[in-house]
Design an enzyme around this catalytic site. Sequence first.
Site, PDB file in Angstrom:
ATOM      1  N   TYR A  52       0.829  -1.206   0.000  1.00 58.29           N
ATOM      2  CA  TYR A  52       0.000   0.000   0.000  1.00 58.29           C
ATOM      3  C   TYR A  52       0.870   1.265   0.000  1.00 58.29           C
ATOM      4  CZ  TYR A  52      -3.599  -3.272   1.795  1.00 58.29           C
ATOM      5  OH  TYR A  52      -4.446  -4.332   2.001  1.00 58.29           O
ATOM      6  N   ARG A 240     -18.252   8.521   8.317  1.00 57.67           N
ATOM      7  CA  ARG A 240     -18.446   7.116   7.957  1.00 57.67           C
ATOM      8  C   ARG A 240     -17.567   6.185   8.801  1.00 57.67           C
ATOM      9  NH1 ARG A 240     -19.655   9.283   2.636  1.00 57.67           N
ATOM     10  NH2 ARG A 240     -17.545   9.066   1.836  1.00 57.67           N
ATOM     11  N   ASN A 244     -19.209   3.158  10.854  1.00 54.01           N
ATOM     12  CA  ASN A 244     -18.838   1.761  10.599  1.00 54.01           C
ATOM     13  C   ASN A 244     -18.487   1.009  11.878  1.00 54.01           C
ATOM     14  OD1 ASN A 244     -19.222   2.372   7.940  1.00 54.01           O
ATOM     15  ND2 ASN A 244     -17.048   2.343   7.369  1.00 54.01           N
TER      16      ASN A 244
HETATM   17  P1  A2P Z   1     -15.018   6.663   1.611  1.00 52.67           P
HETATM   18  O1  A2P Z   1     -13.568   6.425   1.932  1.00 52.67           O
HETATM   19  O2  A2P Z   1     -15.261   7.881   0.809  1.00 52.67           O
HETATM   20  O3  A2P Z   1     -15.903   6.556   2.848  1.00 52.67           O
HETATM   21  P2  A2P Z   1     -13.975  -1.408   1.315  1.00 52.67           P
HETATM   22  O4  A2P Z   1     -13.526  -1.169   2.705  1.00 52.67           O
HETATM   23  O5  A2P Z   1     -14.960  -2.517   1.161  1.00 52.67           O
HETATM   24  O6  A2P Z   1     -12.827  -1.502   0.339  1.00 52.67           O
HETATM   25  O7  A2P Z   1     -14.847  -0.165   0.848  1.00 52.67           O
HETATM   26  C1  A2P Z   1     -14.353   1.065   0.847  1.00 52.67           C
HETATM   27  C2  A2P Z   1     -15.284   1.951   0.070  1.00 52.67           C
HETATM   28  O8  A2P Z   1     -16.542   2.088   0.735  1.00 52.67           O
HETATM   29  C3  A2P Z   1     -14.679   3.308  -0.033  1.00 52.67           C
HETATM   30  O9  A2P Z   1     -14.975   3.782  -1.326  1.00 52.67           O
HETATM   31  C4  A2P Z   1     -15.406   4.108   1.041  1.00 52.67           C
HETATM   32  O10 A2P Z   1     -15.495   5.457   0.638  1.00 52.67           O
HETATM   33  C5  A2P Z   1     -16.769   3.458   1.074  1.00 52.67           C
HETATM   34  N1  A2P Z   1     -17.380   3.493   2.408  1.00 52.67           N
HETATM   35  C6  A2P Z   1     -16.794   3.205   3.589  1.00 52.67           C
HETATM   36  N2  A2P Z   1     -17.683   3.320   4.594  1.00 52.67           N
HETATM   37  C7  A2P Z   1     -18.845   3.689   4.041  1.00 52.67           C
HETATM   38  C8  A2P Z   1     -20.139   3.986   4.562  1.00 52.67           C
HETATM   39  N3  A2P Z   1     -20.385   3.892   5.865  1.00 52.67           N
HETATM   40  N4  A2P Z   1     -21.107   4.355   3.692  1.00 52.67           N
HETATM   41  C9  A2P Z   1     -20.852   4.438   2.364  1.00 52.67           C
HETATM   42  N5  A2P Z   1     -19.675   4.186   1.814  1.00 52.67           N
HETATM   43  C10 A2P Z   1     -18.655   3.805   2.642  1.00 52.67           C
END
Ligand code: A2P
Length: 278
Positions: A52, A240, A244
């Site tokens: 990363y 977010r 989460n």
């Molecule tokens: P962002 O960073 O703008 O919140 P994963 O962890 O499955 O790879 O997913 C990451 C993606 O999901 C990112 O694009 C993130 O965008 C988005 N994401 C993370 N938490 C949320 C949430 N609570 N609601 C909507 N989108 C989310």
Amino acid sequence: MSPAAPTIRLLHGAEIPQLGVGTSPLDDAATERMVAEAIGAGYRLIDTAENYGNEAGVGRGAKASGVAREDLFITSKFNAKWHGRDLVPQALDASLERLGLDYLDLLLIHWPNPANNRFVDAWLGLADLLASGRLKSIGVSNFKPAHLDLIIAESGVVPDINQIQLNPGFTRDSTRAYNSARGIATESWSPLGGSGAKVLDDPIVIGIADAIGRTPAQTVLRWHTQLGLIAVPKSSNPERLRQNLAIFDFELTPDQIESISALDQGEAKAYDSDRFGH
Ligand code: A2P
């Protein structure tokens, strides 16, 4: 601040929080801000990787948070160039140097890269680090049952964790069953389905989320944790991030869990670790 995530005890005795924060694809500066924010919001598990390119940001964010190192659980992963019994300790040293830390809680082989035929050697290197006490937990990422069979047969050492691409679209039933039969904890990467996540727009997920008064992301993350999985969702949005983690004060019903699991499309569209890796 949300209540802390519950923990799971791993095979070799360490305790890992069931919910953490992912850092890909953020750069060092964004990672530093996000990690400090996440720890401030109550996260204790942070997931990074050599690949990363943001381990320095993780280390700086963790320090800036003011939370004691021993209260955090920091995971990293190493690339294929370190797949050799004597190379793995060097991979750990290099990772710690970038992180600016004295120890990692968990180190993973990032991808098996079976075409190189060296992941067993990499595993023997991790097993040495476990035996010497330099690592308290060791694991793999993106391993299929056939890869796991080989490393376990050659070393007699079972991984603490197998971190795989897992979300309601890829429920990975056979790998999960293999892991749990051997006491290997399954950790979900891209648990929300990644950026442009279709999972969060799915009408079934939205229907359940509306019915319980939660967001689609909270609903999906609760699905992971109620299945006994560890999940590391990434978000660079502070609201977010908080949302989460706030998933431990409600429960999905068995029917709701089943409806979400029924979204599985099989493994065909997931990354194939016999072909892809670094
Ligand atoms: P962002 O960073 O703008 O919140 P994963 O962890 O499955 O790879 O997913 C990451 C993606 O999901 C990112 O694009 C993130 O965008 C988005 N994401 C993370 N938490 C949320 C949430 N609570 N609601 C909507 N989108 C989310």
